[in-house]
Design a protein around this motif. Structure first.
Motif, PDB file in Angstrom:
ATOM      1  N   PHE A   1       1.935 -11.656  16.067  1.00 17.29           N
ATOM      2  CA  PHE A   1       2.408 -11.192  17.080  1.00 17.29           C
ATOM      3  C   PHE A   1       3.085 -12.342  18.067  1.00 17.29           C
ATOM      4  CE2 PHE A   1      -1.944  -9.454  16.496  1.00 17.29           C
ATOM      5  CZ  PHE A   1      -1.584  -8.310  16.012  1.00 17.29           C
TER       6      PHE A   1
ATOM      7  N   TYR B   1      -2.187  -7.693  23.626  1.00 16.78           N
ATOM      8  CA  TYR B   1      -2.606  -8.875  22.499  1.00 16.78           C
ATOM      9  C   TYR B   1      -3.030 -10.045  22.594  1.00 16.78           C
ATOM     10  CZ  TYR B   1      -0.822  -5.121  18.933  1.00 16.78           C
ATOM     11  OH  TYR B   1      -0.667  -4.161  18.255  1.00 16.78           O
TER      12      TYR B   1
ATOM     13  N   ILE C   1      -9.960  -6.195  13.952  1.00 17.43           N
ATOM     14  CA  ILE C   1      -9.025  -4.924  13.780  1.00 17.43           C
ATOM     15  C   ILE C   1      -9.245  -4.055  14.836  1.00 17.43           C
ATOM     16  CG2 ILE C   1      -8.443  -3.405  11.751  1.00 17.43           C
ATOM     17  CD1 ILE C   1      -7.725  -6.073  11.332  1.00 17.43           C
TER      18      ILE C   1
ATOM     19  N   PHE D   1      -4.232  -9.654   5.123  1.00 18.98           N
ATOM     20  CA  PHE D   1      -4.460  -8.400   4.331  1.00 18.98           C
ATOM     21  C   PHE D   1      -5.114  -7.197   4.665  1.00 18.98           C
ATOM     22  CE2 PHE D   1      -3.911 -11.103   0.434  1.00 18.98           C
ATOM     23  CZ  PHE D   1      -3.253 -10.091  -0.388  1.00 18.98           C
ATOM     24  N   VAL D   2      -6.001  -7.158   5.861  1.00 25.28           N
ATOM     25  CA  VAL D   2      -6.373  -5.950   6.205  1.00 25.28           C
ATOM     26  C   VAL D   2      -5.484  -5.308   7.397  1.00 25.28           C
ATOM     27  CG1 VAL D   2      -8.678  -4.972   7.526  1.00 25.28           C
ATOM     28  CG2 VAL D   2      -9.038  -6.818   5.885  1.00 25.28           C
ATOM     29  N   TRP D   3      -4.787  -6.203   8.060  1.00 29.59           N
ATOM     30  CA  TRP D   3      -4.490  -5.590   9.352  1.00 29.59           C
ATOM     31  C   TRP D   3      -2.909  -5.121   9.031  1.00 29.59           C
ATOM     32  CZ3 TRP D   3      -3.934  -3.683  13.718  1.00 29.59           C
ATOM     33  CH2 TRP D   3      -2.743  -3.533  14.476  1.00 29.59           C
TER      34      TRP D   3
ATOM     35  N   ILE E   1      -6.848 -13.343   4.889  1.00 25.81           N
ATOM     36  CA  ILE E   1      -7.878 -12.266   5.012  1.00 25.81           C
ATOM     37  C   ILE E   1      -7.318 -11.171   6.164  1.00 25.81           C
ATOM     38  CG2 ILE E   1     -10.292 -11.189   5.093  1.00 25.81           C
ATOM     39  CD1 ILE E   1     -11.470 -13.835   3.994  1.00 25.81           C
ATOM     40  N   LEU E   2      -7.255 -11.549   7.369  1.00 25.26           N
ATOM     41  CA  LEU E   2      -6.785 -10.610   8.484  1.00 25.26           C
ATOM     42  C   LEU E   2      -5.695 -10.196   8.088  1.00 25.26           C
ATOM     43  CD1 LEU E   2      -8.157 -13.027  11.389  1.00 25.26           C
ATOM     44  CD2 LEU E   2      -8.975 -10.819  10.502  1.00 25.26           C
TER      45      LEU E   2
ATOM     46  N   ARG F   1       7.237   7.315  11.520  1.00 23.22           N
ATOM     47  CA  ARG F   1       8.077   6.660  10.584  1.00 23.22           C
ATOM     48  C   ARG F   1       7.868   6.628   9.332  1.00 23.22           C
ATOM     49  NH1 ARG F   1       8.224   0.645  10.430  1.00 23.22           N
ATOM     50  NH2 ARG F   1       7.103   0.755  12.024  1.00 23.22           N
ATOM     51  N   ARG F   2       6.348   6.506   9.004  1.00 27.72           N
ATOM     52  CA  ARG F   2       5.844   6.217   7.763  1.00 27.72           C
ATOM     53  C   ARG F   2       5.470   7.649   6.861  1.00 27.72           C
ATOM     54  NH1 ARG F   2       7.312   2.032   8.313  1.00 27.72           N
ATOM     55  NH2 ARG F   2       7.892   0.354   7.308  1.00 27.72           N
TER      56      ARG F   2
ATOM     57  N   PHE G   1      -3.304 -14.520  15.300  1.00 27.40           N
ATOM     58  CA  PHE G   1      -2.451 -13.639  16.480  1.00 27.40           C
ATOM     59  C   PHE G   1      -1.093 -14.533  16.761  1.00 27.40           C
ATOM     60  CE2 PHE G   1      -4.957 -10.690  18.825  1.00 27.40           C
ATOM     61  CZ  PHE G   1      -6.145 -10.911  17.891  1.00 27.40           C
TER      62      PHE G   1
ATOM     63  N   PRO H   1      -1.588  -3.338   6.380  1.00 25.32           N
ATOM     64  CA  PRO H   1      -1.563  -1.782   5.962  1.00 25.32           C
ATOM     65  C   PRO H   1      -1.676  -1.050   7.121  1.00 25.32           C
ATOM     66  CG  PRO H   1      -2.816  -3.157   4.179  1.00 25.32           C
ATOM     67  CD  PRO H   1      -2.476  -3.995   5.548  1.00 25.32           C
ATOM     68  N   ILE H   2      -2.849  -1.311   7.835  1.00 24.57           N
ATOM     69  CA  ILE H   2      -3.076  -0.613   9.102  1.00 24.57           C
ATOM     70  C   ILE H   2      -2.064  -0.526  10.080  1.00 24.57           C
ATOM     71  CG2 ILE H   2      -4.769  -0.249  11.087  1.00 24.57           C
ATOM     72  CD1 ILE H   2      -6.705  -1.554   9.644  1.00 24.57           C
TER      73      ILE H   2
ATOM     74  N   ARG I   1     -11.129  -3.844   2.556  1.00 24.68           N
ATOM     75  CA  ARG I   1      -9.792  -3.484   2.349  1.00 24.68           C
ATOM     76  C   ARG I   1      -9.644  -1.755   1.872  1.00 24.68           C
ATOM     77  NH1 ARG I   1      -8.440  -7.595  -0.585  1.00 24.68           N
ATOM     78  NH2 ARG I   1      -7.092  -6.166  -1.825  1.00 24.68           N
TER      79      ARG I   1
ATOM     80  N   THR J   1       8.599   4.807  16.964  1.00 13.56           N
ATOM     81  CA  THR J   1       9.837   5.126  16.224  1.00 13.56           C
ATOM     82  C   THR J   1       9.485   6.316  15.249  1.00 13.56           C
ATOM     83  OG1 THR J   1       8.909   3.457  14.892  1.00 13.56           O
ATOM     84  CG2 THR J   1      10.532   2.849  16.482  1.00 13.56           C
TER      85      THR J   1
ATOM     86  N   GLU K   1       1.176  -0.833   9.489  1.00 11.25           N
ATOM     87  CA  GLU K   1       2.173  -0.117   8.583  1.00 11.25           C
ATOM     88  C   GLU K   1       2.080   1.418   9.055  1.00 11.25           C
ATOM     89  OE1 GLU K   1       5.091  -0.666   6.810  1.00 11.25           O
ATOM     90  OE2 GLU K   1       4.788  -2.513   7.798  1.00 11.25           O
ATOM     91  N   ARG K   2       0.667   1.797   8.934  1.00  8.17           N
ATOM     92  CA  ARG K   2       0.039   3.112   9.172  1.00  8.17           C
ATOM     93  C   ARG K   2       0.428   3.668  10.613  1.00  8.17           C
ATOM     94  NH1 ARG K   2      -2.072   7.159   9.722  1.00  8.17           N
ATOM     95  NH2 ARG K   2      -2.600   8.974   8.067  1.00  8.17           N
ATOM     96  N   MET K   3      -0.042   2.718  11.527  1.00  6.37           N
ATOM     97  CA  MET K   3       0.194   3.314  12.991  1.00  6.37           C
ATOM     98  C   MET K   3       1.861   3.447  13.301  1.00  6.37           C
ATOM     99  SD  MET K   3      -2.608   1.270  14.960  1.00  6.37           S
ATOM    100  CE  MET K   3      -1.935  -0.351  14.805  1.00  6.37           C
ATOM    101  N   GLY K   4       2.643   2.854  12.446  1.00  5.88           N
ATOM    102  CA  GLY K   4       3.964   3.193  12.420  1.00  5.88           C
ATOM    103  C   GLY K   4       4.745   3.148  13.807  1.00  5.88           C
ATOM    104  N   ARG K   5       4.627   1.695  14.215  1.00  6.86           N
ATOM    105  CA  ARG K   5       5.308   1.414  15.587  1.00  6.86           C
ATOM    106  C   ARG K   5       5.372   0.002  15.794  1.00  6.86           C
ATOM    107  NH1 ARG K   5       1.963   3.752  20.415  1.00  6.86           N
ATOM    108  NH2 ARG K   5       1.953   1.508  21.415  1.00  6.86           N
TER     109      ARG K   5
ATOM    110  N   THR L   1      -7.604   3.628   8.094  1.00  6.02           N
ATOM    111  CA  THR L   1      -6.210   4.670   8.272  1.00  6.02           C
ATOM    112  C   THR L   1      -6.831   6.110   8.254  1.00  6.02           C
ATOM    113  OG1 THR L   1      -5.875   4.615   6.020  1.00  6.02           O
ATOM    114  CG2 THR L   1      -4.912   2.868   7.308  1.00  6.02           C
TER     115      THR L   1
ATOM    116  N   ALA M   1       8.248   4.741  22.855  1.00  6.21           N
ATOM    117  CA  ALA M   1       7.223   3.602  22.134  1.00  6.21           C
ATOM    118  C   ALA M   1       6.927   3.934  20.714  1.00  6.21           C
ATOM    119  CB  ALA M   1       5.893   3.636  22.697  1.00  6.21           C
TER     120      ALA M   1
END
Ligand code: ATP
Ligand code: ATP
Ligand code: MG
Ligand code: MG
Lengths: 554, 179, 285
Positions: free
Chosen positions: B51, B11, C212, B168-170, B165-166, A20-21, B47, B172-173, A377, A66, B175-179, A423, A64
């Motif tokens: 989620f 989760y 995380i 902010f860190v979670w 804080i959580l 997706r990204r 959480f 972007p990750i 971060r 996208t 997003e990256r995992m893209g699902r 990442t 699962a």
């Protein structure tokens, strides 16, 4: 799903996928057919799209994940996209790379039962299934154990067992050998071979090509940047594959050198320079000295009366079975777990009085799983965290960061400093972990499984990089990659059941093959070749140079 | 929001375990005897917020029970307190209903949203501890002064700091995992 | 970080019961106790609770600390409660107290009634705790999931509970590793620096990676579950539970006790506070 005789088990037509990204596709234009009883070996550098292809086969794409899919994947003639995961689960069994994450049962039985339970298989049938799988895999002795208390190897086998329970017609296995000692690895390959002989098809992704060949795969798919580079029989692959990128059997390398000689009108290739031999001078005092050390977790003793001296200017490799206590050995040195007996001296000084933080000034310790320390971060924050804990001068940070990243070859990455560490790809994370250690300006670097999950090229590159760093006096590494250890280390410690069973130069240690095998290690083709071709001076020669020598001879 | 996928189940389990385990980390508040900051409490709201209500509720309820169990207090001894924690997670998980705009905003906005949802959830969710009046025959004011106020104050502080804080860190990750 | 779910009652008579029994017993008992305020009845229930507790054979050393802590905590709670309520007792008009003395500064009267009330309150707490402990210590960890399932909790939630016990040891190890990894970089969350907020932030290098990493790792677990058809329909359970005769008897008893006392609670005044005569005499000396 009803099998249709005419259709192949798996048929992939011009399959492409873009996450997706992501900007460009992770897999592009793959086409292949797998018939029942066939074994396909998938190889390629890290990040080339192997796992993505697998997700396309087992239906995680598109179910699962996208993204944009092109082309089609058909199982027994039916498009994966149209089947439900529940139905796919009965045809395809997937073993993910990291068994620790794949396992969902608290006990071995619970894990094996999980799949059938989801398909509402009656209790008795599940019991019978478990009994059969225990026989097939020879893991019956693990019955009733807690999955969390299994060693890495045992866990991998149980994960496979969980898949066998589903009786799939197609096994898809992603890098099963990473983190496995050679013996356990071959045990697992044997199981897969048996499944293929029984009529199932097997698709296996693996970096450790040389060992994977033991499966006698019918064909090899070699990928680069998401596209097919080679798809065909094994022999053809061994001819074209680049030994620098893929770890090939020694004969294959020699054959390639011979051929290149012939083509290059027998112009003698210049020998690459040998790695400078460290004269094993008497170390007084050694960097680390274990004296009758006993240590473990809770009440369980793992290290039994370990005595060893690790020199201040040596490269030492620790080899041994899964769960033999290699990681524990260095945790003890770092004072990360209390000693039950004996003592450890660093630079001749007993560590009993010293704190972990002080040890950190001498040792850069890179954990087996790199990501477990990342919290910041950005990569930059991550790197300066250590130095600032030690109250280093903030003015020096920029230089420090640049150097350490350059050492591990991460400086090239675009805006690496601002990337969130988690990442990065697995290989990059491992190297970042080393950069973090380097930021503390250690005199000794300890690497736990530096080559796990890395392809041959990047593993070799990154060893060279680390050894080139001047301020690092000594390097200690734990690994299952026998050839890596033999070619880079001045000394080898063979470890077994929490005891040092051998200690000496690579050449010495490999002499006693029975002891070697007793440590779950196997004789690699490079070892055999060394025994046959290596110059008598006793040093262990790396594949490239040895091949050059061997190719010269009849 | 109420669909139970394997994602939700995993989760939920992870949230509960992390909350229960991390409860061992406590920062005593100076000038108070029994009140201490428990960073883990931030997870309940996180959480839920990240989620959904089901994960939040499970994280709070089961996580608190695990925490009590590990500290030796006994898993179900204070079951109504576990439920109170659960409601915190649940309410934080309902954020889309009352914070829709923030949640679809920029990362800082979403982090802020997390903090707000968490604080609201904490203040409302813990109202459930007044069940102690029934189970323990406690007096209204007693619950207020000896239980509700001390606990909520500490937990509001924690939530306001830890949740952003959580997030902010979670994010972007994720997003990256893209699902 | 010691995660071990402590299965202290292993092998005891109560531990051999169907886990559902222990859970049902607790709730039946709690709902019985909370109706009762007559110290004599509460004492009887305490006796029942104690017998029940003993049948779990939970080794004393294993729970000594907890009990000490609990009793201290409960006593403090009860005392505070009666101080805050100004010493008055539900359903007893202020006029009718037999006062021992009044607490200096606060001026709260300590009477036969308030003492009886506080005492009963304490006994009730202890009784409930005693029946609660076996659930914590006499049920095998891998039995919770199926137990709740058979008590009517939906498949997925019941499995989530199983999954919780699967993650406990591994995440606990991971957390240890994370803490170690930070110590190796010169950071220790236990080292107290600055005010409470600063110290709170000081724990983030352990909390954040723990969370995380667990979440990122979860992606694979989720895939693994989907790929084995989780949640796509009705599921079966390998583990099996059947009530034996003893199980049925135990439940029958707690049901009966609940029923009888509930009825009595409405018909008689055992749901009212009872003040032992000797306390009143004492007060009127
Ligand atoms: N979930 C994801 N979201 C976005 N991009 C991804 C995702 N997973 C992988 N990628 C990217 O797709 C490419 C292929 O990844 P993939 O995991 O298939 O490689 P691989 O061959 O399995 O590597 P390795 O041998 O290290 O496992 C990489 O560039 C990776 O960064
Ligand atoms: N945190 C822990 N708690 C309890 N037991 C542990 C812990 N870590 C490891 N063990 C056990 O200690 C033994 C040695 O573990 P260790 O990690 O040192 O083995 P290893 O040689 O590094 O294995 P591998 O090659 O798989 O990494 C194993 O049996 C393992 O199950
Ligand atoms: Mg992969
Ligand atoms: Mg290890």
């Amino acid at each position: 799903p009803l099998p249709q005789a005419a259709e192949p088990l798996l048929r992939i037509d011009d399959f492409s996928f873009t996450y997706r990204r992501a900007s460009q596709p992770a897999v592009r234009g793959i086409s292949l057919i797998v018939e029942a009883g066939e074994i396909l070996l998938v190889a390629g550098p890290s990040g080339c799209g192997k796992s993505t292809l697998i997700r396309g086969i087992n239906g995680l794409i598109p179910h699962a994940y996208t993204g944009t899919v092109a082309g089609e994947v058909r199982i027994e003639g039916r498009p994966v996209a149209e089947l439900r995961l529940r139905d796919l689960a009965q045809v395809i069994g997937t073993v993910l790379q990291d068994p620790a994450r794949q396992i969902v049962g608290a006990t071995v039985e619970a894990e094996l039962a999980f799949g059938p339970e989801n398909l509402a298989v009656p209790r008795e049938a599940i019991r019978d299934g478990i009994r059969e799988v225990f026989e097939q895999t020879g893991i019956g002795h693990l019955s009733g154990r807690e999955t969390a208390a299994l060693s890495g190897g045992e866990r991998q086998l149980v994960a496979v067992g969980g898949i066998l329970m589903m009786r799939p017609r197609l096994y898809v296995v992603d890098e099963p050998l990473a983190n496995l000692d050679p013996m356990t690895a071959s045990q697992l390959l044997t199981i897969l071979r048996r499944m293929a002989d029984a009529g199932s098809a097997v698709i296996i992704v693996e970096h450790r090509v040389e060992e994977a060949l033991e499966l006698r795969p019918d064909r090899v798919l070699y990928m680069e940047q998401g596209a097919t580079q080679y798809l065909g029989p094994v022999d053809g692959f061994l001819e074209i594959a680049d030994p620098a990128l893929v770890k090939l059997p020694f004969e294959a390398i020699v054959a390639q050198v011979r051929r290149s000689h012939a083509s290059a009108s027998a112009a003698p290739v210049p020998l690459p320079p040998a790695s400078p031999p460290h004269p094993p001078q008497p170390e007084i005092p050694p960097r680390v000295e274990y004296v009758d050390v006993r240590a473990g977790y809770g009440a369980v003793e793992i290290l039994h009366d370990v005595s060893a001296r690790l020199g201040a200017t040596e490269t030492v490799a620790i080899l041994g079975p899964n769960g033999s206590g290699k990681t524990t050995l260095f945790k003890a040195a770092m004072k990360l777990l209390p000693l039950m007996g004996g003592g450890i001296a660093v630079d001749g000084e007993d560590t009993a009085k010293r704190r972990v933080v002080e040890m950190a000034r001498t040792f850069g310790y890179v954990f087996q799983s790199p990501s477990q320390m990342f919290f910041a971060r950005t990569v930059k924050e991550e790197l300066i965290f250590g130095p600032s804990n030690f109250g280093a001068d903030p003015a020096s940070f920029d230089e420090l960061v640049r150097d350490s990243l350059a050492h591990v070859g991460l400086d090239a990455e675009e805006d690496i400093l601002e990337r969130p560490p988690m990442t990065l790809s697995f290989g990059q994370q491992k190297r970042l972990a080393i950069a973090i250690a380097l930021c503390m300006r250690p005199r000794t670097l300890i690497l736990d499984e530096p080559s796990a999950g890395q392809d041959h090229a990047s593993a070799a590159r990154f060893m060279a990089q680390v050894r080139a760093i001047p301020e690092i006096e000594s390097l200690y590494l734990v690994t299952h990659d026998v050839d890596l250890a033999l070619t880079h280390a001045d000394r080898i410690l063979l470890f077994r059941e929490g005891r040092v069973v051998a200690d000496g130069s690579p050449a010495e240690v490999v002499r006693d093959l029975d002891r070697w095998r007793a440590c779950n290690l196997r004789e690699t083709t490079l070892m055999q070749a060394n025994a046959r071709w290596a110059p008598a001076d006793g040093g262990f020669v790396d594949a490239e140079r040895l091949a050059a020598i061997a190719a010269g001879q009849p | 929001m109420w669909e139970v996928t394997s994602r939700v189940v995993v989760y939920a389990a992870i949230g509960a375990v992390l909350y229960g385990l991390l409860l061992v980390i406590q920062v005593p508040l100076p000038g108070t005897q029994n009140v201490s900051l428990r960073p883990a409490f931030g997870l309940v709201s996180f959480f839920g917020y990240a989620f959904g209500p089901i994960v939040g509720f499970f994280t709070g309820t089961v996580g608190n029970a695990i925490g009590d169990q590990l500290s030796g207090y006994g898993a179900l001894t204070a079951w109504n307190w576990s439920l109170a924690n659960g409601f915190v997670g649940l309410i934080a998980g309902l954020a889309p209903l009352y914070l829709g705009r923030l949640m679809n905003g920029t990362l800082p906005q979403r982090a802020l949203g997390g903090a707000i949802a968490g604080v609201v959830a904490t203040i409302v969710g813990f109202l459930f501890v007044w069940t102690d009046m029934v189970t323990g025959g406690m007096d209204f004011n007693a619950v207020l002064t000896t239980e509700y106020i001390p606990v909520v104050v500490g937990n509001v502080i924690v939530t306001a700091i830890v949740v952003p804080i959580l997030v902010f860190v979670w994010e972007p990750i994720k997003e990256r995992m893209g699902r | 970080m010691n995660y071990a779910p402590r299965y202290l009652g292993r092998g005891s008579w109560l531990a051999r019961r169907d886990p559902r029994v222990l859970i049902l017993a607790l709730f039946l008992f709690v709902f019985t106790v909370i109706q009762m305020w007559d110290a004599r009845v509460v004492l009887f229930l305490l006796l029942v609770a104690y017998t029940y507790y003993r049948s779990a054979a939970i080794p004393w050393p294993g729970v000594r600390r907890q009990w000490a802590f609990l009793l201290l905590f409960l006593t403090a709670l009860v005392t505070l409660n009666s101080l805050i309520t100004g010493g008055d007792v539900p359903n007893i008009p202020p006029g009718q107290y037999d006062v021992f003395f009044t607490v200096p500064i606060l001026g709260t009267p300590v009477s036969a009634q308030s003492v009886a009330y506080a005492g009963t309150q304490l006994l009730r707490f202890v009784a409930m705790t005693m029946v609660g402990f076996p659930v914590a210590y006499a049920i095998a960890p891998d039995q919770f999931g199926i137990a709740f399932r058979r008590l009517g909790v939906p498949d997925k939630f019941a499995f989530a509970i199983d999954l919780t016990f699967r993650f406990l040891p591994s995440l606990s190890n991971d957390m240890q590793t994370t803490a170690d990894a930070q110590r190796v970089r010169g950071h220790d969350w236990q080292e107290a620096r600055g005010g409470p907020i600063a110290r709170l932030r000081n724990t983030m290098p352990v909390v954040v990676p723990s969370v995380i990493n667990a979440l990122v790792g979860a992606e694979d677990t989720i895939d693994a579950m989907d790929l084995r058809g989780f949640g796509t329909g009705k599921r079966s359970w390998l583990k099996h539970l059947v009530y034996d005769r003893a199980d049925k008897l135990v439940i029958a008893y707690f049901v009966a006790q609940f029923a009888v006392l509930t009825v009595l609670g409405f018909t008689t005044d055992i749901s009212q506070i009872w003040v032992p005569p000797f306390l009143i005499d004492l007060a009127n000396r």
